[in-house]
Design a protein around this motif. Structure first.
Motif, PDB file in Angstrom:
ATOM      1  N   ILE A   6       0.935  -1.208   0.122  1.00  0.00           N
ATOM      2  CA  ILE A   6       0.201  -0.005   0.000  1.00  0.00           C
ATOM      3  C   ILE A   6       0.928   1.283  -0.035  1.00  0.00           C
ATOM      4  O   ILE A   6       1.771   1.432   0.976  1.00  0.00           O
ATOM      5  N   LEU A   7       0.709   2.112  -1.065  1.00  0.00           N
ATOM      6  CA  LEU A   7       1.671   3.066  -1.127  1.00  0.00           C
ATOM      7  C   LEU A   7       0.968   4.261  -1.772  1.00  0.00           C
ATOM      8  O   LEU A   7       0.568   4.202  -3.005  1.00  0.00           O
ATOM      9  N   ASP A   8       1.142   5.591  -1.041  1.00  0.00           N
ATOM     10  CA  ASP A   8       0.711   6.866  -1.670  1.00  0.00           C
ATOM     11  C   ASP A   8      -0.847   6.595  -2.123  1.00  0.00           C
ATOM     12  O   ASP A   8      -1.371   7.023  -3.059  1.00  0.00           O
ATOM     13  N   GLY A   9      -1.633   5.815  -1.294  1.00  0.00           N
ATOM     14  CA  GLY A   9      -3.163   5.863  -1.355  1.00  0.00           C
ATOM     15  C   GLY A   9      -3.467   4.839  -2.556  1.00  0.00           C
ATOM     16  O   GLY A   9      -4.638   4.736  -2.714  1.00  0.00           O
ATOM     17  N   ARG A  10      -2.389   3.880  -2.984  1.00  0.00           N
ATOM     18  CA  ARG A  10      -2.750   3.012  -3.924  1.00  0.00           C
ATOM     19  C   ARG A  10      -2.557   1.392  -3.449  1.00  0.00           C
ATOM     20  O   ARG A  10      -1.445   1.154  -2.662  1.00  0.00           O
ATOM     21  N   LEU A  11      -3.236   0.589  -3.708  1.00  0.00           N
ATOM     22  CA  LEU A  11      -2.806  -0.799  -3.539  1.00  0.00           C
ATOM     23  C   LEU A  11      -2.257  -1.464  -4.802  1.00  0.00           C
ATOM     24  O   LEU A  11      -2.557  -1.523  -5.894  1.00  0.00           O
ATOM     25  N   LEU A  12      -1.049  -1.991  -4.538  1.00  0.00           N
ATOM     26  CA  LEU A  12      -0.065  -2.658  -5.530  1.00  0.00           C
ATOM     27  C   LEU A  12       0.169  -4.114  -5.369  1.00  0.00           C
ATOM     28  O   LEU A  12       0.415  -4.638  -4.410  1.00  0.00           O
TER      29      LEU A  12
END
Length: 394
Positions: A83-89
């Motif tokens: 979870i990075l900068d408001g995104r799920l990767l």
């Protein structure tokens, strides 16, 4: 053997000055012990290493100190999701972008080995005698029972313990059907008589919920897998964690809120019902807010946008989405995935536990990936406790 450290040695290991070391003691972060007749204090080596691990955790996962201790903090390295900068990767790729076209099977292949193999070419497994699920139990309980029974089977039954087989068995237990090679989202759609638009929504939801970094159920799975237990046993731990009100139960709570709002006679009463509901329950456990997404849960945003596009054909859905918007305004909070699942379940008259079934089936893909990654590391997860109770010397 006395492993207590001198003040200079402890400060060197922590990478701080002596005054900072003494401040740690005064603030209760580190214990010091008297050195017999000498007035110089000594510092327990294990306590120093544990504090070093906590200090370094934000920057490097505490790996230097953890390696020195052999035991560490529950911070695990993974190639699976982030979870990075408001995104799920998923393996560096945006899960929301993947949800536009992928199936859960495709997401599983990505999470398991970056799509090096196509695992779902095999036929659906034939269940051995005695594995029929309890007909009167809730879907999640049937799934837990199936995993518990598989965990007790001999190693010769390994064809039933592969990732694809377990996901298909899980779907069968949740839906009370025979295991099928039909795409998993279509199995849900068929059981719930979903139309084409709803089927696409189910497909996207399964992909978006396939993994979520080191959440509670995934950590439980990794702990069990680290002991050398079987994959069904690890999945059973995940299902048990998911059953809690503060994890998988969030969508059921959000559904209760929406049901109460819909029962109100007008918009004013609906707003009052929502306010009363959240006066007794934390919003993050019932549809709103997420500490890892301060600007809003991207999974919820994706699903609610797709729901809005379907609302022209479902008048009840428009009312439900209006209640969601009212709750968000009242709480001044963004919706999370639990709210989106509850709205789907309620709008399309799916079974009351459909949200939990979607969540469990989707997350099984991530659990299998994490169990395999943990087993491959050959490391036992064994965090240390920081004791804060009374001491004998007190």
């Amino acid at each position: 053997m006395n492993n207590d450290l001198s003040a200079p040695d402890a400060a060197r290991l922590l990478g701080v000055s002596l005054p900072t070391l003494y401040s740690y003691v005064s603030r209760g972060l580190l214990a010091s012990v008297s050195n017999g007749a000498s007035r110089r204090k000594r510092y327990p080596q294990e306590d120093v290493l544990r504090l070093a691990a906590r200090r370094n955790d934000a920057k490097r996962g505490g790996q230097t100190a953890v390696a020195a201790m052999h035991w560490g903090l529950p911070v695990l390295e993974t190639h699976i999701s982030q979870i990075l900068d408001g995104r799920l990767l998923y393996r560096g790729g945006d899960a929301a972008a993947l949800a536009q076209h992928a199936t859960l099977e495709m997401a599983a292949g990505l999470l398991w080995d970056d799509n090096a193999h196509d695992y779902f070419q095999q036929d659906a497994p034939a269940l051995p005698q005695g594995l029929a699920s309890a007909p009167d139990a809730a879907p999640l309980m049937r799934a837990m029972l199936a995993m518990a029974m598989l965990a007790c089977m001999p190693a010769s039954a390994d064809t039933l313990q592969s990732g694809p087989a377990l996901m298909r068995i899980l779907a069968a237990a949740l839906l009370q059907t025979a295991p099928s090679a039909l795409p998993l989202h279509r199995q849900l759609a068929q059981a719930w008589r979903a139309d084409a638009g709803q089927t696409e929504l189910l497909r996207a939801a399964l992909v978006l919920l396939a993994d979520h970094e080191l959440n509670t159920s995934t950590f439980a799975v990794r702990c069990v897998a680290s002991t050398g237990a079987s994959l069904p046993a690890a999945l059973g731990a995940g299902l048990a964690a998911l059953s809690g009100d503060k994890h998988g139960g969030g969508s059921a709570a959000a559904r209760r809120m929406l049901t109460q709002a819909l029962a109100a006679s007008d918009a004013r009463d609906a707003r009052a019902a929502i306010g009363k509901f959240y006066a007794t329950i934390a919003p993050e456990f019932a549809g709103f807010g997420h500490p890892l997404y301060p600007l809003g849960d991207p999974r919820a945003a994706y699903l609610l946008e797709r729901l809005s596009a379907l609302s022209h054909a479902h008048p009840q859905l428009r009312v439900i989405l209006a209640a969601c918007a009212t709750a968000g305004e009242l709480l001044d909070a963004k919706p999370n995935a639990d709210l989106a699942l509850a709205a789907m379940e309620l709008a399309f008259a799916w079974p009351e536990d459909a949200s939990m079934s979607v969540f469990a089936l989707a997350r099984s893909a991530g659990w299998i990936a994490h169990a395999a990654e943990q087993a491959a590391s050959a490391a036992l997860i064994r965090p240390r406790a920081r004791y804060i109770g009374r001491h004998e010397r007190d």
